[in-house]
Write an enzyme that holds these catalytic residues in place. Structure first.
Site, mmCIF file in Angstrom:
data_model
loop_
_atom_site.group_PDB
_atom_site.id
_atom_site.type_symbol
_atom_site.label_atom_id
_atom_site.label_comp_id
_atom_site.label_asym_id
_atom_site.label_seq_id
_atom_site.Cartn_x
_atom_site.Cartn_y
_atom_site.Cartn_z
ATOM 1 N N ASP A 7 4.293 0.656 8.449
ATOM 2 C CA ASP A 7 2.816 0.232 8.025
ATOM 3 C C ASP A 7 2.013 0.233 9.138
ATOM 4 O OD1 ASP A 7 1.277 -0.427 5.910
ATOM 5 O OD2 ASP A 7 1.164 -2.474 6.513
ATOM 6 N N GLU A 9 -2.298 -1.403 10.100
ATOM 7 C CA GLU A 9 -3.570 -1.902 9.564
ATOM 8 C C GLU A 9 -4.607 -1.290 10.380
ATOM 9 O OE1 GLU A 9 -3.613 -3.757 7.015
ATOM 10 O OE2 GLU A 9 -1.322 -4.403 6.919
ATOM 11 N N GLU A 52 -14.673 -5.993 4.945
ATOM 12 C CA GLU A 52 -13.825 -5.782 4.195
ATOM 13 C C GLU A 52 -12.417 -5.807 4.282
ATOM 14 O OE1 GLU A 52 -13.096 -2.549 0.233
ATOM 15 O OE2 GLU A 52 -15.029 -2.510 1.399
ATOM 16 N N HIS A 57 -6.422 -8.311 5.810
ATOM 17 C CA HIS A 57 -5.556 -8.363 7.003
ATOM 18 C C HIS A 57 -5.726 -9.623 7.848
ATOM 19 C CE1 HIS A 57 -8.105 -6.192 9.777
ATOM 20 N NE2 HIS A 57 -7.807 -5.248 9.155
ATOM 21 N N HIS A 152 -1.891 -9.253 4.362
ATOM 22 C CA HIS A 152 -1.366 -8.155 5.111
ATOM 23 C C HIS A 152 -0.920 -8.280 6.308
ATOM 24 C CE1 HIS A 152 -1.625 -5.451 1.052
ATOM 25 N NE2 HIS A 152 -2.560 -6.218 0.791
ATOM 26 N N ASP A 157 4.856 -6.280 6.166
ATOM 27 C CA ASP A 157 4.755 -5.362 5.077
ATOM 28 C C ASP A 157 6.057 -4.131 5.055
ATOM 29 O OD1 ASP A 157 2.764 -6.520 3.727
ATOM 30 O OD2 ASP A 157 1.293 -5.060 4.134
#
Length: 237
Positions: A7, A9, A52, A57, A152, A157
């Site tokens: 994963d 970010e 946003e 995160h 997150h 994750d």
């Protein structure tokens, strides 16, 4: 089979608009079992994190200021994923960012040329058509506790997705108890049978947190409180 659950970010949603990866989290599985090997890094993107994205995160520009650039960690990351099947929820998003980052450096192939890719979101949509299939929904559907997931985070994750993947693609298909023999036989699908533990086994050792560990825990809860308003661990029931 070697698999890597992955994963990322990012600073925003589109690498074509100059957005960059700021965190990578990977956990390794071999033969559908976690090996405890992982790759995790925060990255200075040399640009601002969009508001946003930050709300998703919680990774701030200030936090990333002293982190390495992608080119500094690229080879170690490439070596970790090379030759593995990558398990990613909404793979085009992460692969798109990864290929963009590698292309900026030059000298690296596209991810799909050196890795297999299993998109767990595509699989979930086929398995559960007409339903929501984001990671939180899948956790509830398969009885996975993700209450510690306030925000997150790439490594967290990835660990959660590994649990979802194993249950969604086979998991424990039967609760039939094994006999008292020491047989290591497996059920269809490679799932180990449950074996009864001896009643004469010694009691489990209780390991309590040290004062230093409790202090670090409280500092972490303070950080979660600051970012999300209140952590679940401090909610009184």
């Amino acid at each position: 089979m070697r698999q890597v659950v992955l994963d990322t970010e990012t600073t925003g949603i589109d690498p074509k608009q100059g957005h960059r990866i700021i965190e990578i989290g990977c956990v390794e599985m071999i033969g559908r079992k976690l090996t405890k090997r992982h790759f995790h890094v925060y990255i200075n993107p040399d640009r601002e994190v969009e508001e946003e994205a930050f709300r998703v995160h919680g990774i701030s520009n200030e936090f990333l200021a002293d982190k390495p650039r992608f080119h500094e960690i690229a080879q170690e990351f490439f070596d970790f994923i090379k030759g593995a099947e990558l398990i990613i929820h909404n793979a085009p998003f992460d692969i798109g960012f990864m290929d963009h980052e590698f292309a900026r450096i030059g000298g690296y192939p596209k991810t799909a040329e050196v890795c297999g890719v299993f998109d767990s979101l595509v699989y979930a949509r086929k398995k559960h058509p007409g339903q929501k299939n984001n990671l939180d929904i899948l956790c509830r559907r398969y009885g996975i506790d993700n209450s510690h997931r306030e925000l997150h985070g790439a490594l967290l994750d990835s660990e959660i997705l590994a649990d979802v993947y194993l249950l969604m693609t086979g998991g424990q298909t039967s609760l039939g108890l094994a006999s008292n023999s020491e047989s290591d036989s497996k059920q269809e699908g490679g799932v180990e049978e449950i074996r009864r533990l001896s009643q004469e086994r010694p009691p489990l050792k209780v390991i309590r947190a040290s004062e230093e560990e409790l202090k670090i825990h409280e500092e972490r809860l303070d950080l979660i409180d600051k970012k999300s308003g209140q952590s679940l661990w401090r909610v009184k029931h």
